[in-house]
Design a protein around this motif. Sequence first.
Motif, PDB file in Angstrom:
ATOM      1  N   ASP A   1      38.895  45.707  49.298  1.00  0.00           N
ATOM      2  CA  ASP A   1      40.325  45.958  49.107  1.00  0.00           C
ATOM      3  C   ASP A   1      41.169  45.230  50.153  1.00  0.00           C
ATOM      4  O   ASP A   1      42.222  44.678  49.837  1.00  0.00           O
ATOM      5  N   VAL A   2      40.716  45.216  51.399  1.00  0.00           N
ATOM      6  CA  VAL A   2      41.450  44.509  52.458  1.00  0.00           C
ATOM      7  C   VAL A   2      41.513  43.018  52.137  1.00  0.00           C
ATOM      8  O   VAL A   2      42.578  42.399  52.230  1.00  0.00           O
ATOM      9  N   LEU A   3      40.385  42.428  51.760  1.00  0.00           N
ATOM     10  CA  LEU A   3      40.390  41.003  51.418  1.00  0.00           C
ATOM     11  C   LEU A   3      41.259  40.718  50.200  1.00  0.00           C
ATOM     12  O   LEU A   3      41.929  39.689  50.134  1.00  0.00           O
ATOM     13  N   SER A   4      41.255  41.632  49.242  1.00  0.00           N
ATOM     14  CA  SER A   4      42.097  41.448  48.057  1.00  0.00           C
ATOM     15  C   SER A   4      43.567  41.388  48.436  1.00  0.00           C
ATOM     16  O   SER A   4      44.339  40.622  47.847  1.00  0.00           O
ATOM     17  N   LEU A   5      43.965  42.167  49.423  1.00  0.00           N
ATOM     18  CA  LEU A   5      45.357  42.159  49.866  1.00  0.00           C
ATOM     19  C   LEU A   5      45.732  40.884  50.626  1.00  0.00           C
ATOM     20  O   LEU A   5      46.904  40.618  50.854  1.00  0.00           O
TER      21      LEU A   5
ATOM     22  N   SER B   1      51.883  39.592  43.074  1.00  0.00           N
ATOM     23  CA  SER B   1      51.906  40.476  41.914  1.00  0.00           C
ATOM     24  C   SER B   1      52.333  41.889  42.308  1.00  0.00           C
ATOM     25  O   SER B   1      53.141  42.514  41.618  1.00  0.00           O
ATOM     26  N   LEU B   2      51.822  42.383  43.406  1.00  0.00           N
ATOM     27  CA  LEU B   2      52.195  43.731  43.862  1.00  0.00           C
ATOM     28  C   LEU B   2      53.684  43.807  44.196  1.00  0.00           C
ATOM     29  O   LEU B   2      54.352  44.779  43.864  1.00  0.00           O
ATOM     30  N   ILE B   3      54.197  42.753  44.840  1.00  0.00           N
ATOM     31  CA  ILE B   3      55.601  42.754  45.248  1.00  0.00           C
ATOM     32  C   ILE B   3      56.535  42.586  44.052  1.00  0.00           C
ATOM     33  O   ILE B   3      57.542  43.292  43.933  1.00  0.00           O
TER      34      ILE B   3
ATOM     35  N   ALA C   1      38.175  39.576  37.528  1.00  0.00           N
ATOM     36  CA  ALA C   1      38.039  39.712  38.974  1.00  0.00           C
ATOM     37  C   ALA C   1      37.861  38.355  39.665  1.00  0.00           C
ATOM     38  O   ALA C   1      37.354  37.397  39.083  1.00  0.00           O
ATOM     39  N   SER C   2      38.268  38.306  40.930  1.00  0.00           N
ATOM     40  CA  SER C   2      38.098  37.113  41.757  1.00  0.00           C
ATOM     41  C   SER C   2      36.655  37.033  42.258  1.00  0.00           C
ATOM     42  O   SER C   2      35.886  37.994  42.146  1.00  0.00           O
ATOM     43  N   LEU C   3      36.307  35.890  42.832  1.00  0.00           N
ATOM     44  CA  LEU C   3      34.930  35.688  43.302  1.00  0.00           C
ATOM     45  C   LEU C   3      34.532  36.672  44.398  1.00  0.00           C
ATOM     46  O   LEU C   3      33.426  37.208  44.381  1.00  0.00           O
ATOM     47  N   HIS C   4      35.437  36.912  45.360  1.00  0.00           N
ATOM     48  CA  HIS C   4      35.076  37.852  46.432  1.00  0.00           C
ATOM     49  C   HIS C   4      34.889  39.264  45.862  1.00  0.00           C
ATOM     50  O   HIS C   4      34.023  40.010  46.299  1.00  0.00           O
ATOM     51  N   TYR C   5      35.710  39.603  44.867  1.00  0.00           N
ATOM     52  CA  TYR C   5      35.598  40.927  44.250  1.00  0.00           C
ATOM     53  C   TYR C   5      34.262  41.062  43.517  1.00  0.00           C
ATOM     54  O   TYR C   5      33.580  42.084  43.640  1.00  0.00           O
TER      55      TYR C   5
END
Length: 145
Positions: A25-29, A37-39, A102-106
């Motif tokens: 979750d931290v890396l996703s942020l 997208s969140l903003i 999902a992204s690669l890190h996810y």
Amino acid sequence: MTTKDRRTILSTLWIFVTLNYLYCDVLSLMSPEMLNSLITTGGAGGITMDEPTLLGAAILLEISILLVLLSRVLTYKTNRWANIIGGSIKTLVMAGTLFMGASLHYIFFAIIEIATTSFIVWYAWTWTESEDTKIREANDVQTAT
């Protein structure tokens, strides 16, 4: 060869998987796309980050946090079932999120998380009461000496 206490191992596995959830979750942020997208939309991946969604996410994460403690203190039968149910829920949820673009890190973290919670389910499923009793008796003798 000494037998390891499954309570301790299960608790440690829940710590491991919880750290993976959190760091993912931290890396996703840190992703500009995610932050933008969140903003701009208040959500990400088609999910609006409103109060009910955030509460649901908090409850879902609390399962793994709570099982760190419960794996050490619950009685054998309740402990075993709590780990089977909690591990199954977390495995299904993580497997389901892989289909959300999902992204690669996810994906990397999700594979580790799914493998860990699947192992937790198997490890709790194969846990026998006689094994638990032997470990408890050995710990009682060790504490008494």
